[in-house]
Design an enzyme around this catalytic site. Structure first.
Site, mmCIF file in Angstrom:
data_model
loop_
_atom_site.group_PDB
_atom_site.id
_atom_site.type_symbol
_atom_site.label_atom_id
_atom_site.label_comp_id
_atom_site.label_asym_id
_atom_site.label_seq_id
_atom_site.Cartn_x
_atom_site.Cartn_y
_atom_site.Cartn_z
ATOM 1 C CB ALA A 62 91.839 -50.067 41.621
ATOM 2 C CE1 TYR A 64 96.920 -55.917 49.419
ATOM 3 C CE2 TYR A 64 95.353 -57.138 48.069
ATOM 4 C CZ TYR A 64 96.315 -57.121 49.062
ATOM 5 O OH TYR A 64 96.672 -58.275 49.681
ATOM 6 C CG ASP A 65 92.699 -56.026 43.073
ATOM 7 O OD1 ASP A 65 92.995 -56.616 44.137
ATOM 8 O OD2 ASP A 65 91.537 -55.959 42.626
ATOM 9 C CB SER A 110 91.426 -66.239 48.943
ATOM 10 O OG SER A 110 91.048 -65.057 48.344
ATOM 11 C CD GLU A 144 76.980 -69.365 47.162
ATOM 12 O OE1 GLU A 144 77.999 -68.804 47.635
ATOM 13 O OE2 GLU A 144 76.711 -70.546 47.368
ATOM 14 C CE LYS A 146 84.682 -62.288 46.356
ATOM 15 N NZ LYS A 146 85.075 -61.190 47.204
ATOM 16 C CG ASP A 148 83.147 -55.480 49.896
ATOM 17 O OD1 ASP A 148 84.056 -56.304 50.017
ATOM 18 O OD2 ASP A 148 83.321 -54.295 49.553
ATOM 19 C CE1 TYR A 255 81.561 -68.051 52.135
ATOM 20 C CE2 TYR A 255 80.205 -66.091 52.328
ATOM 21 C CZ TYR A 255 81.436 -66.719 52.441
ATOM 22 O OH TYR A 255 82.522 -66.018 52.872
ATOM 23 C CE LYS A 319 80.806 -70.504 46.896
ATOM 24 N NZ LYS A 319 80.183 -70.395 48.221
ATOM 25 C CE LYS A 343 86.300 -59.082 43.748
ATOM 26 N NZ LYS A 343 87.309 -58.113 43.911
ATOM 27 C CB CYS A 437 76.965 -19.652 60.338
ATOM 28 S SG CYS A 437 75.622 -20.295 59.330
ATOM 29 C CB CYS A 440 73.131 -16.536 59.538
ATOM 30 S SG CYS A 440 73.928 -17.287 60.965
ATOM 31 C CB CYS A 455 75.403 -21.916 62.874
ATOM 32 S SG CYS A 455 74.606 -20.311 62.842
ATOM 33 C CB CYS A 461 71.075 -19.341 61.241
ATOM 34 S SG CYS A 461 71.820 -20.303 59.929
HETATM 35 S S1 IVH Z 1 83.298 -69.068 49.029
HETATM 36 C C1 IVH Z 1 86.725 -71.638 48.825
HETATM 37 N N1 IVH Z 1 81.138 -67.655 48.663
HETATM 38 O O1 IVH Z 1 84.988 -63.641 49.179
HETATM 39 C C2 IVH Z 1 85.660 -70.664 48.790
HETATM 40 N N2 IVH Z 1 83.090 -66.542 49.409
HETATM 41 O O2 IVH Z 1 87.541 -63.378 47.772
HETATM 42 C C3 IVH Z 1 85.846 -69.577 49.724
HETATM 43 N N3 IVH Z 1 82.781 -64.155 49.812
HETATM 44 O O3 IVH Z 1 87.033 -65.093 51.622
HETATM 45 C C4 IVH Z 1 84.800 -68.628 49.833
HETATM 46 N N4 IVH Z 1 80.659 -64.075 49.277
HETATM 47 O O4 IVH Z 1 85.049 -63.626 52.372
HETATM 48 C C5 IVH Z 1 82.425 -67.619 49.036
HETATM 49 N N5 IVH Z 1 79.141 -66.541 48.341
HETATM 50 C C6 IVH Z 1 80.414 -66.520 48.703
HETATM 51 C C7 IVH Z 1 81.064 -65.342 49.108
HETATM 52 C C8 IVH Z 1 82.416 -65.395 49.450
HETATM 53 C C9 IVH Z 1 81.694 -63.388 49.697
HETATM 54 C C10 IVH Z 1 84.091 -63.669 50.253
HETATM 55 C C11 IVH Z 1 84.733 -64.506 51.318
HETATM 56 C C12 IVH Z 1 86.004 -65.000 50.715
HETATM 57 C C13 IVH Z 1 86.263 -63.955 49.679
HETATM 58 C C14 IVH Z 1 87.169 -64.429 48.596
#
Ligand code: IVH
Length: 709
Positions: A62, A64-65, A110, A144, A146, A148, A255, A319, A343, A437, A440, A455, A461
């Site tokens: 959060a 960083y964002d 990304s 799909e 996402k 981590d 993916y 997508k 998200k 500890c 005990c 301990c 104990c």
């Molecule tokens: S597609 C141009 N599909 O999310 C599309 N990315 O925030 C590029 N990630 O770098 C990625 N699940 O590391 C895609 N089903 C998914 C994903 C996914 C996780 C990650 C991936 C990407 C990052 C982007």
């Protein structure tokens, strides 16, 4: 946003969220805006490096964002001030030194994020506008989860895996082929027909179970623990020594596609089907949506199952299914116009650390647990969190009264990810880990090189008592028939047996036992008899039964033999608690007893409660001295050779034991050799011994001969 995934806050000053909301942008003049953009560029680059190159994020997602959002807003208000090194122009971080570099011919992009349905609708409207599509034109999507993890690229030539790379900065990544080859989930060969050259992309990640197992192994070994599965996956994959990667369990979902020598599908959905055929795992929750209206329901559905998945996800990627439309849409900046990440609300929060409890495990390990002011983290009320161990508290400098950031990943125990230093109360003092500890009151010691403090009052104990009592009566120890774990537990809970000495007081309570549920006169009498039969015990068994760490049967025998009697052993052990004393010197010099075992003995005897227990037992028992073993003499001056691989001990251990018994160990067999001990797969030496008529013993016979059982 790039690099925003799975960040965990560290102890460094987190200027993120707070600073970002400081000065309203409208009130800034050009000079101030330029200065702030310069600072943000530096700061974001710093955090990118911490995250991508060191896998050790210092601020939360959060935060960083917020930094990136602040940067984007400033740039929108002052477009003339956009810097050449602006974070908005970069994807992640440049590759770390050490790995060869790989250029991505098709950049690894990304994704932009949305957090609510309104954002999703805007994304769809933008795509339609760009393509000139009317609202009634049907637009289908693939959704799909996402994950981590970290994205990777896998190149196949003529169906063979030839190269794998991390994303790096999007145009250049690291060559991690050797590491990826150790992963079961990366097909080394594509099944069926495939283009002569094709690059497949996907996410490498660690399941929650694998993450927890890795962290507990790391903690036990005194190694660094990872903040979350994402860091663990990245840290495991980006190892210069691929054998480390091989020892970790990494997973993969494919993916996306990179470059290909020919087209393989017309829709993304069909492409996913090809991936499966080639042998990749595609996330089974992936779904084709016939229209944009279906996304909200899917988002909710996945959100609800999120906690029960075996891995962390932080949203859903949507997508546009038609690959021709994808090509037309292309990308802007570092993200495609045809995909978006929706998200979930962050499972992160901040709260006050009210206290630190020390829990004592069954093995005596002291584990710190954070006691928190309850806070809602992603829908779950959290009041406790793990702090792993003593070093982790010191490393993060977590103090009682601090505001700490928390993260919860599914059903994984919540973790403290950092301290908000700005909110530290002035009187907060560093936490001092107890050296006694809390259960005990016995000494709690931390052997050199170990991460865990334990301990030493194992026998007294309550936290460890049942486990220790079960050991005490087990077969190689007192071997009391009819006293299994269940009975010990029940007797312990009802106060019949609280310490080992209580076992020998049970005969006085025979009638009471006979009256217990599941017992009768006969079974009670049998138990009393079994106990009576063990009132005389050999010293090695007695020593072993005490359950001192690192004093197994073998060491117990060595000690008994060395000191000769209970009284002598007891006296010498007490004396050995003084470092540098002659008794300690003698203990350290016993062959076969390593320094770690000597240390454990000294720690055990340094705790007066343990000595009291031993004395109490000695008063109730007859502890017999080990017989002046004839076999001891039998080996004195003899020449022994070991060959083949031993199964129950190392060569070094076998050698030490032989030498301790006065034997001389040599490497080659000759007529002078007295004994050849053969392990598995013994070769020419065993043969030669038979030819020369030298006595040959198996490993088991050798153990028998040296009193090893
Ligand atoms: S597609 C141009 N599909 O999310 C599309 N990315 O925030 C590029 N990630 O770098 C990625 N699940 O590391 C895609 N089903 C998914 C994903 C996914 C996780 C990650 C991936 C990407 C990052 C982007």
């Amino acid at each position: 946003m790039a690099g925003a995934r799975g960040r965990a806050a560290g102890r460094n000053k987190a200027s993120g969220a707070d600073t970002a909301s400081e000065t309203p942008i409208e009130t800034l003049d050009e000079a101030a805006a330029a200065a702030e953009l310069a600072r943000l560029a530096l700061e974001i680059a710093h955090h990118d490096r911490a995250y991508h190159e060191r896998d050790a994020p210092e601020i939360s997602d959060a935060e960083y964002d917020a930094l990136r959002r602040r940067n984007a807003r400033l740039e929108a208000a002052f477009p003339a001030l956009i810097r050449p090194d602006s974070p908005s122009r970069k994807i992640g971080a440049a590759p770390a030194g050490g790995f060869a570099k790989v250029r991505h011919r098709v950049p690894m992009l990304s994704l932009d994020n949305v957090f609510a349905e309104s954002g999703w609708r805007e994304f769809c409207a933008r795509a339609r506008r760009f393509l000139g599509l009317k609202p009634e034109f049907p637009l289908s999507f693939v959704a799909e989860p996402k994950i981590d993890g970290l994205s990777i690229s896998l190149t196949y030539e003529d169906g063979n895996f030839v190269r794998g790379a991390t994303r790096g900065d999007g145009t250049e990544g690291e060559d991690v082929t050797a590491n990826l080859r150790t992963m079961k989930k990366v097909p080394q060969k594509l099944r069926g027909r495939a283009p002569s050259r094709i690059e497949i992309r996907g996410e490498v990640f660690m399941t929650k179970a694998d993450f927890l197992a890795l962290n507990s192994a790391q903690a036990e070994a005194g190694q660094r623990v990872f903040a979350n599965p994402r860091n663990a996956a990245a840290g495991s994959l980006r190892q210069l020594d691929a054998s480390i990667t091989a020892g970790r369990t990494l997973s993969l979902f494919a993916y996306a596609q990179g470059e290909a020598s020919e087209s393989v599908a017309e829709t993304h959905w069909a492409y996913l089907a090809r991936l499966r055929k080639w042998g990749f795992e595609v996330n089974p929750l992936s779904r084709r949506l016939a229209s944009e209206a279906e996304a909200a329901a899917f988002q909710e559905e996945v959100g609800l199952t999120r906690g029960s998945l075996g891995y962390d996800i932080d949203g859903v990627v949507y997508k546009i299914d038609d690959l021709a439309l994808q090509r037309r849409l292309g990308f802007v900046g570092r993200a495609p116009r045809w995909a978006i990440a929706w998200k979930f609300p962050a499972e992160r929060a901040a709260t006050v650390l009210a206290g630190i409890d020390i829990q004592v495990g069954r093995t005596g390990a002291l584990t710190p647990v954070a006691h928190l002011e309850p806070v809602n983290v992603g829908g779950v009320l959290v009041a406790r969190a793990t702090l792993h161990n003593e070093d982790e508290i010191a490393r993060r400098d977590v103090r009682i009264g601090d505001t700490v950031t928390l993260q919860r990943a599914g059903d994984v125990i919540p973790q403290i990810t950092g301290v908000v230093l700005e909110r530290r109360p002035p009187d907060a003092v560093p936490f001092v880990f107890p050296d006694h500890c809390p259960v005990c009151g016995s000494l709690a010691v931390r052997p050199p090189g170990e991460a865990v403090r334990r301990c030493t009052g194992g026998l007294t104990c309550p936290a460890q008592a049942v486990e220790r009592l079960v050991h005490f009566v087990s077969r190689p120890a007192f071997d009391i028939e009819g006293l299994g774990e269940k009975t010990i537990r029940a007797f312990y809970e009802d106060g019949l047996v609280r310490s080992p000495a209580d076992i020998f007081r049970l005969p006085a309570r025979e009638a009471e036992i006979a009256g217990r549920e599941g017992w009768g006169a006969l079974s009670a009498a049998n138990l009393v008899q079994a106990i009576a039969a063990r009132r005389t015990v050999a010293l090695p068994r007695f020593i072993y039964a005490l359950g001192i760490r690192r004093i197994g049967e073998q060491n117990a025998r060595l000690l008994a033999r060395h000191y000769g009697s209970f009284a002598s052993w007891r006296g010498q052990m007490l004396a050995a608690t003084t470092v540098g004393s002659p008794a300690r010197g003698e203990l350290d010099s016993i062959l076969g007893i390593g320094p770690a075992a000597a240390e454990e003995l000294a720690d055990f005897f340094a705790e007066p409660r343990n000595v009291a227990i031993i004395d109490e037992l000695a008063a109730l028992l007859r502890i017999t001295d080990p017989p002046p073993a004839a076999e001891d003499q039998a080996l004195a001056g003899k020449i022994v050779v070991f060959t083949g691989s031993l199964e129950t001990m190392t060569r070094a251990e076998a050698r030490a034991r032989a030498e301790a018994l006065g034997a001389k160990v040599t490497d080659s067999v000759s007529a002078k050799t007295d004994l050849v001990v053969v392990g598995a797969d013994a070769g020419s030496k065993a043969k030669r011994a038979t030819e020369l008529g030298v006595r040959v013993a198996t490993e088991a016979e050798w153990r028998e001969l040296t009193g090893g059982g």
